[in-house]
Design a protein around this motif. Structure first.
Motif, PDB file in Angstrom:
ATOM      1  N   ASP A 157       0.828  -1.213   0.000  1.00  0.00           N
ATOM      2  CA  ASP A 157       0.000   0.000   0.000  1.00  0.00           C
ATOM      3  C   ASP A 157       0.859   1.258   0.000  1.00  0.00           C
ATOM      4  O   ASP A 157       0.537   2.253   0.679  1.00  0.00           O
ATOM      5  CB  ASP A 157      -0.954   0.008   1.205  1.00  0.00           C
ATOM      6  CG  ASP A 157      -1.909  -1.175   1.198  1.00  0.00           C
ATOM      7  OD1 ASP A 157      -2.308  -1.589   0.098  1.00  0.00           O
ATOM      8  OD2 ASP A 157      -2.225  -1.688   2.290  1.00  0.00           O
ATOM      9  N   GLY A 158       1.967   1.214  -0.723  1.00  0.00           N
ATOM     10  CA  GLY A 158       2.793   2.400  -0.877  1.00  0.00           C
ATOM     11  C   GLY A 158       3.671   2.738   0.295  1.00  0.00           C
ATOM     12  O   GLY A 158       4.237   3.842   0.347  1.00  0.00           O
ATOM     13  N   GLU A 159       3.818   1.825   1.260  1.00  0.00           N
ATOM     14  CA  GLU A 159       4.672   2.107   2.410  1.00  0.00           C
ATOM     15  C   GLU A 159       5.560   0.917   2.740  1.00  0.00           C
ATOM     16  O   GLU A 159       5.286  -0.216   2.346  1.00  0.00           O
ATOM     17  CB  GLU A 159       3.826   2.478   3.631  1.00  0.00           C
ATOM     18  CG  GLU A 159       2.981   1.335   4.178  1.00  0.00           C
ATOM     19  CD  GLU A 159       2.260   1.719   5.462  1.00  0.00           C
ATOM     20  OE1 GLU A 159       2.332   2.890   5.865  1.00  0.00           O
ATOM     21  OE2 GLU A 159       1.636   0.834   6.057  1.00  0.00           O
ATOM     22  N   GLU A 160       6.644   1.203   3.471  1.00  0.00           N
ATOM     23  CA  GLU A 160       7.549   0.157   3.939  1.00  0.00           C
ATOM     24  C   GLU A 160       7.026  -0.405   5.256  1.00  0.00           C
ATOM     25  O   GLU A 160       6.651   0.355   6.150  1.00  0.00           O
ATOM     26  CB  GLU A 160       8.952   0.729   4.156  1.00  0.00           C
ATOM     27  CG  GLU A 160       9.596   1.231   2.870  1.00  0.00           C
ATOM     28  CD  GLU A 160      10.883   1.991   3.127  1.00  0.00           C
ATOM     29  OE1 GLU A 160      11.181   2.280   4.317  1.00  0.00           O
ATOM     30  OE2 GLU A 160      11.593   2.302   2.158  1.00  0.00           O
ATOM     31  N   ARG A 161       7.017  -1.727   5.371  1.00  0.00           N
ATOM     32  CA  ARG A 161       6.537  -2.379   6.585  1.00  0.00           C
ATOM     33  C   ARG A 161       7.555  -3.413   7.060  1.00  0.00           C
ATOM     34  O   ARG A 161       8.262  -4.018   6.270  1.00  0.00           O
ATOM     35  CB  ARG A 161       5.186  -3.058   6.337  1.00  0.00           C
ATOM     36  CG  ARG A 161       4.076  -2.100   5.948  1.00  0.00           C
ATOM     37  CD  ARG A 161       2.739  -2.812   5.856  1.00  0.00           C
ATOM     38  NE  ARG A 161       1.683  -1.917   5.419  1.00  0.00           N
ATOM     39  CZ  ARG A 161       0.417  -2.275   5.249  1.00  0.00           C
ATOM     40  NH1 ARG A 161       0.057  -3.547   5.475  1.00  0.00           N
ATOM     41  NH2 ARG A 161      -0.483  -1.406   4.848  1.00  0.00           N
ATOM     42  N   LEU A 162       7.579  -3.602   8.354  1.00  0.00           N
ATOM     43  CA  LEU A 162       8.459  -4.586   8.967  1.00  0.00           C
ATOM     44  C   LEU A 162       7.783  -5.945   8.971  1.00  0.00           C
ATOM     45  O   LEU A 162       6.617  -6.074   9.360  1.00  0.00           O
ATOM     46  CB  LEU A 162       8.786  -4.158  10.404  1.00  0.00           C
ATOM     47  CG  LEU A 162       9.623  -5.127  11.244  1.00  0.00           C
ATOM     48  CD1 LEU A 162      11.031  -5.254  10.665  1.00  0.00           C
ATOM     49  CD2 LEU A 162       9.675  -4.653  12.696  1.00  0.00           C
ATOM     50  N   GLY A 163       8.515  -6.973   8.548  1.00  0.00           N
ATOM     51  CA  GLY A 163       7.949  -8.311   8.515  1.00  0.00           C
ATOM     52  C   GLY A 163       8.894  -9.350   9.071  1.00  0.00           C
ATOM     53  O   GLY A 163      10.115  -9.176   9.041  1.00  0.00           O
ATOM     54  N   VAL A 164       8.323 -10.437   9.598  1.00  0.00           N
ATOM     55  CA  VAL A 164       9.088 -11.606  10.027  1.00  0.00           C
ATOM     56  C   VAL A 164       8.917 -12.671   8.953  1.00  0.00           C
ATOM     57  O   VAL A 164       7.797 -13.018   8.589  1.00  0.00           O
ATOM     58  CB  VAL A 164       8.593 -12.135  11.387  1.00  0.00           C
ATOM     59  CG1 VAL A 164       9.400 -13.358  11.814  1.00  0.00           C
ATOM     60  CG2 VAL A 164       8.667 -11.044  12.447  1.00  0.00           C
ATOM     61  N   VAL A 165      10.033 -13.178   8.440  1.00  0.00           N
ATOM     62  CA  VAL A 165       9.999 -14.131   7.338  1.00  0.00           C
ATOM     63  C   VAL A 165       9.975 -15.562   7.873  1.00  0.00           C
ATOM     64  O   VAL A 165      10.804 -15.939   8.708  1.00  0.00           O
ATOM     65  CB  VAL A 165      11.221 -13.941   6.415  1.00  0.00           C
ATOM     66  CG1 VAL A 165      11.200 -14.946   5.277  1.00  0.00           C
ATOM     67  CG2 VAL A 165      11.256 -12.517   5.876  1.00  0.00           C
ATOM     68  N   ASP A 166       9.020 -16.335   7.402  1.00  0.00           N
ATOM     69  CA  ASP A 166       8.907 -17.754   7.726  1.00  0.00           C
ATOM     70  C   ASP A 166       9.202 -18.522   6.440  1.00  0.00           C
ATOM     71  O   ASP A 166       8.307 -18.737   5.617  1.00  0.00           O
ATOM     72  CB  ASP A 166       7.506 -18.058   8.248  1.00  0.00           C
ATOM     73  CG  ASP A 166       7.318 -19.527   8.612  1.00  0.00           C
ATOM     74  OD1 ASP A 166       8.224 -20.339   8.324  1.00  0.00           O
ATOM     75  OD2 ASP A 166       6.256 -19.867   9.178  1.00  0.00           O
ATOM     76  N   THR A 167      10.466 -18.898   6.255  1.00  0.00           N
ATOM     77  CA  THR A 167      10.842 -19.583   5.014  1.00  0.00           C
ATOM     78  C   THR A 167      10.275 -20.995   4.953  1.00  0.00           C
ATOM     79  O   THR A 167      10.130 -21.553   3.860  1.00  0.00           O
ATOM     80  CB  THR A 167      12.371 -19.624   4.871  1.00  0.00           C
ATOM     81  OG1 THR A 167      12.955 -20.152   6.070  1.00  0.00           O
ATOM     82  CG2 THR A 167      12.930 -18.236   4.612  1.00  0.00           C
ATOM     83  N   ASP A 168       9.940 -21.595   6.094  1.00  0.00           N
ATOM     84  CA  ASP A 168       9.359 -22.937   6.097  1.00  0.00           C
ATOM     85  C   ASP A 168       7.988 -22.959   5.428  1.00  0.00           C
ATOM     86  O   ASP A 168       7.598 -23.958   4.818  1.00  0.00           O
ATOM     87  CB  ASP A 168       9.240 -23.471   7.526  1.00  0.00           C
ATOM     88  CG  ASP A 168      10.582 -23.769   8.157  1.00  0.00           C
ATOM     89  OD1 ASP A 168      11.547 -24.001   7.402  1.00  0.00           O
ATOM     90  OD2 ASP A 168      10.673 -23.757   9.397  1.00  0.00           O
TER      91      ASP A 168
END
Length: 310
Positions: A9-20
Motif C-alpha cells: 500500500d505504498g509504504e515500507e513495513r516490517l515483517g518476520v519471514v517464515d521460510t518454512d
C-alpha cells in the motif's frame, strides 16, 4: 528470526519471514491484533534495532501458526532492502584470495604490477559507502552510462545493534544485531582509473543502485557461527565463484573493535566483509552484461537476486 522490510500500500513495513511456510508476518498488524495497539518499535527495521532485545522478544511472541491472518505469501511480496536507509556503510577488504586475484587481474589489464600492501595484514581497511544508493532484493541494478566493466561483489553484511565506542574485541559481538547479504556493485574500469589518486573508489562504487542489501536480516542468535557460512555467486544460473566466511583475515570482533576506536558506532550501521575469494567477476576477467541476473547466496541467510539494466 529472519526480518524483512517489504512494500505494501505504498509504504515500507516490517515483517518476520517464515521460510518454512513461504510467508511474511506483518509485524505491526500482528501486534495490533494481539494487543489492540501499535508498538513504535515495530514501525520500521531501524526502530526495531534501536529498541533492543526486549522488542525482539515481543516480536518473537507474535509469530504464531501458519494460518495467522497477518501472514502474506513470500513469493508475491515485494521486498525492499531490509535496512532501506542505513545510518552508515563501511565496506572492508577482509579476504586475501580476493585481494590477490584482483591485483593480478588489474596488473593484466593496466600493466601496473602491485603486490598486496603489507599494511593490509596489519589492520582491517575500509571505505565509506553511500547509504542513499541502497536497494534490495529483485530490484534492478542500473548500469552507469560511464562503465563497460560492471561487476558484482559477494559480501557478508554485519548490522550493528547497539551504540558503542572503544568496544573491546571480547564484547564486540554483543553489539551485532544480525547479518545480511551485501552486493557491492562496482564499475571496475573507473575504479582502476581513480585508484592511483589515493582517494578511494569514488565513482567506481558511488552511483544509484550500487549498494544492494537483502533479502532480509538474520538475527545473530539464528545465524550460528558467522565464520562457517558457505558463500556462492551465480550469474544467469552459472556459478562464477564460491568461498567461506571463515577465510576472513580479521574476524568481526576485531573489525568492530578497530572501527570503534575513538568513534561511536550506532544501531543501524552496516559493515561489509569485502568480497569473498572468487566472489566477483573481476577475479575471472568477466563482467556483467545488460539483462544478466545475479544470485548471491550465503548459507543460513538466503539468496539475493538482482537484474542488470541500462
Amino acid at each position: 528470526m529472519k526480518l524483512a522490510t517489504y512494500l505494501a500500500d505504498g509504504e515500507e513495513r516490517l515483517g518476520v519471514v517464515d521460510t518454512d511456510h513461504d510467508q511474511v508476518v506483518d509485524a505491526r498488524s500482528a501486534h495490533r491484533r494481539a494487543e489492540g495497539s501499535d508498538l513504535p518499535a515495530l514501525a520500521s527495521m531501524q526502530a526495531l534495532i534501536e529498541a533492543g532485545p526486549a522488542a525482539l522478544e515481543t516480536l518473537a511472541g507474535l509469530v504464531v501458526g501458519a494460518d495467522d491472518p497477518d501472514r502474506l505469501p513470500l513469493s508475491t511480496t515485494r521486498l525492499a532492502a531490509p535496512l532501506p536507509r542505513p545510518r552508515q556503510i563501511r565496506d572492508f577488504l577482509l579476504f586475501e584470495k580476493h585481494v590477490r586475484n584482483c591485483l593480478a587481474q588489474e596488473s593484466r589489464l593496466t600493466g601496473n604490477d602491485r603486490p598486496v600492501p603489507p599494511a593490509w595484514y596489519e589492520f582491517p581497511t575500509y571505505y565509506r559507502g553511500n547509504p542513499s544508493t541502497v536497494v534490495g532484493h529483485d530490484t534492478d541494478i542500473v548500469r552507469p552510462a560511464y562503465t563497460d566493466m560492471l561487476d558484482f561483489e559477494l559480501e557478508l553484511g554485519c548490522i550493528i545493534g547497539r551504540t558503542g565506542k572503544d568496544i573491546s574485541a571480547d564484547d564486540a559481538l554483543d553489539h551485532v544485531f544480525g547479518f545480511t547479504i551485501f552486493n557491492d556493485v562496482s564499475a571496475r574500469d573507473i575504479q582502476m582509473r581513480m585508484a592511483p589518486v589515493g582517494m578511494g573508489p569514488c565513482k567506481g562504487k558511488d552511483f544509484d543502485t550500487s549498494n544492494v542489501l537483502g533479502p532480509w536480516i538474520v538475527t545473530r542468535d539464528e545465524i550460528g557461527d558467522p565464520y562457517d557460512l558457505q558463500m556462492t555467486a551465480r550469474v544467469n544460473g552459472e556459478e562464477w565463484g564460491s568461498g567461506s566466511s571463515g577465510d576472513m583475515q580479521f574476524n568481526w570482533s576485531e573489525v568492530i573493535a578497530f572501527v570503534s576506536q575513538s568513534e561511536t558506532l550506532h544501531p543501524g550501521e552496516v559493515l561489509g566483509s569485502g568480497t569473498v575469494g572468487t566472489g566477483c567477476g573481476l577475479e575471472q576477467g568477466r563482467f556483467l552484461e545488460d539483462g544478466d541476473v545475479i544470485e548471491l547466496e550465503i548459507e543460513r541467510v538466503g539468496t539475493l537476486r538482482n537484474k542488470v539494466t541500462r
